[in-house]
Design an enzyme around this catalytic site. Structure first.
Site, short mmCIF file in Angstrom:
data_model
loop_
_atom_site.label_atom_id
_atom_site.label_comp_id
_atom_site.label_asym_id
_atom_site.label_seq_id
_atom_site.Cartn_x
_atom_site.Cartn_y
_atom_site.Cartn_z
N ASP A 268 0.81 -1.22 0.00
CA ASP A 268 0.00 0.00 0.00
C ASP A 268 0.84 1.27 0.00
OD1 ASP A 268 -2.38 -1.43 0.04
OD2 ASP A 268 -2.47 -1.49 2.22
N ASP B 62 -0.03 5.81 1.41
CA ASP B 62 -1.26 5.41 2.08
C ASP B 62 -1.24 5.95 3.51
OD1 ASP B 62 -3.77 4.18 2.21
OD2 ASP B 62 -2.95 2.33 2.98
N ASP C 18 -0.54 2.02 9.87
CA ASP C 18 -1.80 1.30 9.78
C ASP C 18 -1.67 -0.02 10.53
OD1 ASP C 18 -2.77 3.32 8.23
OD2 ASP C 18 -3.09 2.12 6.42
N ARG D 113 -7.68 11.22 10.37
CA ARG D 113 -7.29 9.90 10.89
C ARG D 113 -6.10 9.98 11.84
NH1 ARG D 113 -7.98 5.33 6.10
NH2 ARG D 113 -10.14 5.84 5.58
#
Length: 463
Positions: free
Chosen positions: A215, A239, A243, A295
């Site tokens: 990603d 990305d 994560d 985020r």
């Protein structure tokens, strides 16, 4: 006909049991972890205040070192920290506090920044170090730019310790923690990570496998636990910057600096992936800085303790979530943007209020600046939550002190400096030739201030 139905039913049951997600084992009492963190912060702050009140000139040096940050105060004031590097593993807090990294293992000295062949990494490179099976404490001979060709797949029981050097990782991938445990990443800059793949990449001395397209995350966490990311600087990735998905848990992200990015941090695979309900993450003493959009984090399921962070910029929202995550926000400073439509700290993503009204989202001791506001939800703190707050969270007016060293120590040009990466062309990388491959690794063992060196001739891993 009935027998066929029964056979079909048993086949479906077998397939469900075979392929259903296995729930990781979360801490049985997350509020106790919250309470322990609050106690440690209170002890560190009180210690600093006590020294300041004495007026003793002999305590000036110690006072100038102590910040009240329990992680930094645990090791930074030791003038001989370099001879006791592995003590860092004793300083973790929060849900990732059990991360051992390479504690107890040998030291691996990275002397070569190149990454010519991810399937057969050269001894002396970071890739060769992280794929080994035994516990290793990985350090660096000098400052270096490591431009990855493909994902850097890190094995369990590793510490990547960038103290004493300026280590910058960029390129393909970048760092992947997949089905591993007990990893510490400390004092590393990660930026300009782009998707790469459809290539052979080695993940251990005896395994090389085909990897699909990544990603382009800065740090990708997949099905892993007992992880601690501390004093890192992350920016400019394709990305996410960090994560964590697929049942990952027992994670602490602390003292790091995030900037120049849209989707900063994703916690949870998707709303239907129930294994993420065991995810437990501590986000503490970080600075969410220049040119961030959203985020910080975006959560699904799980329990997220967001404590004593400095949010100085967002363009959409700071903390978001779906699928009923627990958000425990304590002692943060939220500085809203000028945009009158982006003042809200929180966002329930694609969810009606009738559903999210029962989610446990709490704000405790946070400071709201420039019109910022946090929308809480839930019926009220449980008895366990009340127990966790028996130690009052350090209020947000200590944020400057607690986050003053967020990011990589001594970063050239400061955190917000414009970073130029040789060969970086937006979504691609040109080959950058590093120094000749090393054939000898110096493993340096340090124990109680004594230093010994052993030269080991290491053979390339089997193809």
């Amino acid at each position: 006909k009935t027998s066929l139905v029964l056979v079909f039913f048993f086949i479906l049951t077998f397939l469900f049991l075979l392929f259903r997600p296995t729930l990781p084992h979360p801490h049985p009492n997350p509020e106790a972890v919250v309470q322990d963190l609050q106690r440690r912060v209170n002890v560190s702050i009180s210690r600093r205040q006590m020294l300041a009140s004495t007026g003793d000139p002999t305590s000036h040096a110690q006072l100038s070192c102590l910040t009240g940050n329990p992680i930094d105060d645990c090791w930074r004031c030791d003038p001989n920290w370099a001879n006791n590097r592995q003590h860092l593993a004793d300083c973790a807090i929060g849900f990732g506090r059990s991360a051992a990294g390479g504690k107890g293992g040998q030291f691996y000295l990275v002397i070569d920044p190149s990454d010519h062949d991810p399937a057969n990494p050269s001894p002396g490179t970071l890739r060769h170090a992280v794929i080994q099976t035994e516990p290793l404490w990985i350090i660096f001979a000098s400052s270096m730019l490591i431009q990855l060709k493909d994902e850097l797949i890190v094995n369990s029981y590793k510490t990547i310790d960038g103290r004493g050097a300026y280590v910058h990782i960029t390129g393909g991938g970048c760092i992947t923690l997949q089905y591993v445990s007990h990893v510490i990443i400390h004092n590393i800059r990660v930026s300009h990570c782009v998707p790469t793949g459809d290539a052979l990449v080695r993940s251990s001395p005896d395994h090389v496998g085909w990897r699909g397209i990544s990603d382009g995350d800065g740090i990708s966490i997949f099905g892993s636990r007992d992880l601690w990311i501390d004093h890192c600087s992350l920016s400019h990735c394709t990305d996410g910057l960090i994560d964590a998905i697929m049942g990952s848990t027992a994670i602490t992200i602390s003292n790091s600096y995030f900037s120049h990015h849209n989707e900063v941090m994703l916690m949870g695979h998707n709303d239907a992936y129930l294994a993420d309900s065991a995810m437990q993450v501590t986000i503490a003493f970080n600075h969410f800085g220049e040119r961030l959009v959203q985020r910080m984090p975006r959560c699904r399921h799980g329990y997220f303790h967001v404590v004593n962070n400095d949010y100085t910029e967002w363009q959409m929202y700071a903390i978001g979530g779906s699928a009923n995550p627990t958000i425990n926000s304590q002692g943060n400073r939220y500085i809203a943007p000028v945009d009158p439509y982006a003042k809200e700290v929180t966002r329930r993503v694609d969810t009606d209020e009738s559903e999210w009204a029962g989610w446990n989202w709490r704000t405790d001791g946070d400071i709201m600046v420039n019109g910022a506001y946090f929308v809480p939800s839930g019926e009220g703190p449980s008895a366990q939550y009340a127990m966790a707050t028996s130690f009052d969270p350090i209020p947000a007016n200590f944020i400057d002190q607690l986050t003053m060293n967020a990011g990589v120590f001594g970063e050239p040009g400061g955190h917000d400096a414009d970073i130029s990466i040789p060969g970086f062309r937006g979504m691609g990388l040109e080959e950058v030739t590093g120094p000749a491959r090393a054939t000898t690794i110096i493993v340096t063992g340090r124990c109680q201030g004594m230093v010994h060196r052993q030269q080991l001739r290491l053979q390339p891993p089997p193809s």
